[in-house]
Design a protein around this motif. Structure first.
Motif, short mmCIF file in Angstrom:
data_model
loop_
_atom_site.label_atom_id
_atom_site.label_comp_id
_atom_site.label_asym_id
_atom_site.label_seq_id
_atom_site.Cartn_x
_atom_site.Cartn_y
_atom_site.Cartn_z
N PRO A 72 -3.10 5.74 -1.30
CA PRO A 72 -3.99 5.88 -2.43
C PRO A 72 -4.32 4.54 -3.02
N ARG A 73 -5.81 4.63 -3.56
CA ARG A 73 -6.19 3.48 -4.28
C ARG A 73 -6.30 3.94 -5.59
N ALA A 74 -6.16 5.21 -5.70
CA ALA A 74 -5.98 5.63 -7.17
C ALA A 74 -5.44 7.24 -7.12
N ARG B 216 -3.98 3.27 -10.28
CA ARG B 216 -5.28 2.73 -9.93
C ARG B 216 -5.13 1.24 -9.51
N ARG B 217 -5.65 0.82 -8.25
CA ARG B 217 -5.70 -0.41 -7.72
C ARG B 217 -7.01 -1.20 -8.07
N GLY B 218 -6.67 -2.37 -8.86
CA GLY B 218 -8.07 -3.15 -9.08
C GLY B 218 -8.24 -3.94 -7.88
N SER B 219 -8.90 -5.14 -8.31
CA SER B 219 -9.25 -6.12 -7.10
C SER B 219 -8.23 -6.79 -6.55
N THR B 220 -7.36 -7.12 -7.49
CA THR B 220 -5.85 -7.86 -7.04
C THR B 220 -4.55 -7.05 -7.55
N ARG B 221 -4.50 -6.15 -8.26
CA ARG B 221 -3.29 -5.66 -8.76
C ARG B 221 -3.38 -4.23 -9.17
N PRO C 244 0.89 -1.23 -0.13
CA PRO C 244 -0.01 0.08 -0.18
C PRO C 244 0.84 1.21 -0.03
N ALA C 245 1.89 1.14 0.59
CA ALA C 245 2.95 2.44 0.66
C ALA C 245 3.82 2.48 -0.35
N TRP C 246 3.65 1.71 -1.48
CA TRP C 246 4.63 1.87 -2.89
C TRP C 246 4.76 3.07 -3.49
N ALA C 247 3.77 3.83 -3.55
CA ALA C 247 3.66 5.14 -4.15
C ALA C 247 4.38 6.29 -3.41
N GLY C 248 4.38 6.36 -2.23
CA GLY C 248 5.03 7.26 -1.48
C GLY C 248 6.63 6.84 -1.37
#
Length: 198
Positions: free
Chosen positions: A153-155, A70-75, A47-51
């Motif tokens: 972020p989810r997106a 954008r995060r889908g259901s699994t990726r 979840p923290a990859w973008a930061g």
């Protein structure tokens, strides 16, 4: 370093810290011309990859010009355009995977200064829009502000036009839950404090 034109990690590369132990990540870097490159990411990410990625790029004086993720259901799927200044070695796809594993101390980040912001709750997340003057490392510092509140972020849509930053984020909690009202209120107070008082 390896050539940055169209590098892709082999399918099945393990990414420690992702949601599933057997998850995979595809990372491809394409030269756009001059100092600009586009990074394409697809797969399971922490979840923290973008930061972590944005903070690592900022520490290396590499600017994020625009991005969508954008995060889908699994990726996740993400496309990130970066600008590498003169004198900085050309990156490779493997470099970005390493940056997403780094954890940077939020206390070491420079303060964030905003021109304006907007926060709106939705049923599943909280939508944040910010306006600011661009600076190297700005995106990483903003994402650290969110992460400090347990928001990720989810997106996101990041856009820099000249020196103007126009970014939008859909934020959720660490496990994908909608943020509680108390956290959203704290987020509003934190963002308000980042706008200089006249």
């Amino acid at each position: 370093m390896a050539s940055a034109s169209g590098i892709a990690l082999p399918a099945g590369v393990s990414f420690p810290g992702s949601a599933a132990s057997a998850s995979t990540l595809t990372c491809r870097l394409v030269r756009r011309g001059g100092p600009r490159f586009t990074l394409h990411l697809s797969g399971s990410l922490h979840p923290a990859w973008a930061g972590r990625l944005a903070a690592g790029l900022g520490a290396r004086h590499v600017s994020v010009v625009r991005a969508t993720a954008r995060r889908g259901s699994t990726r996740w799927t993400a496309e990130i355009e970066i600008e590498v200044p003169a004198g900085v070695p050309e990156p490779s796809a493997v470099d970005f995977v390493a940056l997403m594993r780094e954890h940077r101390d939020p206390a070491s980040a420079e303060p964030v200064v905003l021109e304006s912001w907007r926060v709106q709750r939705t049923r599943t997340d909280v939508e944040v829009e910010i306006r600011a003057t661009d600076a190297v490392g700005f995106l990483g510092r903003v994402l650290l502000v969110f992460a400090d509140l347990g928001l990720f972020p989810r997106a996101m849509r990041v856009d820099t036009v000249g020196s103007a930053v126009r970014d939008a984020f859909l934020l959720q909690g660490l496990t994908g839950e909608a943020p509680p009202e108390g956290v959203v209120s704290l987020l509003r107070r934190r963002l308000a404090a980042l706008v200089p008082q006249e």
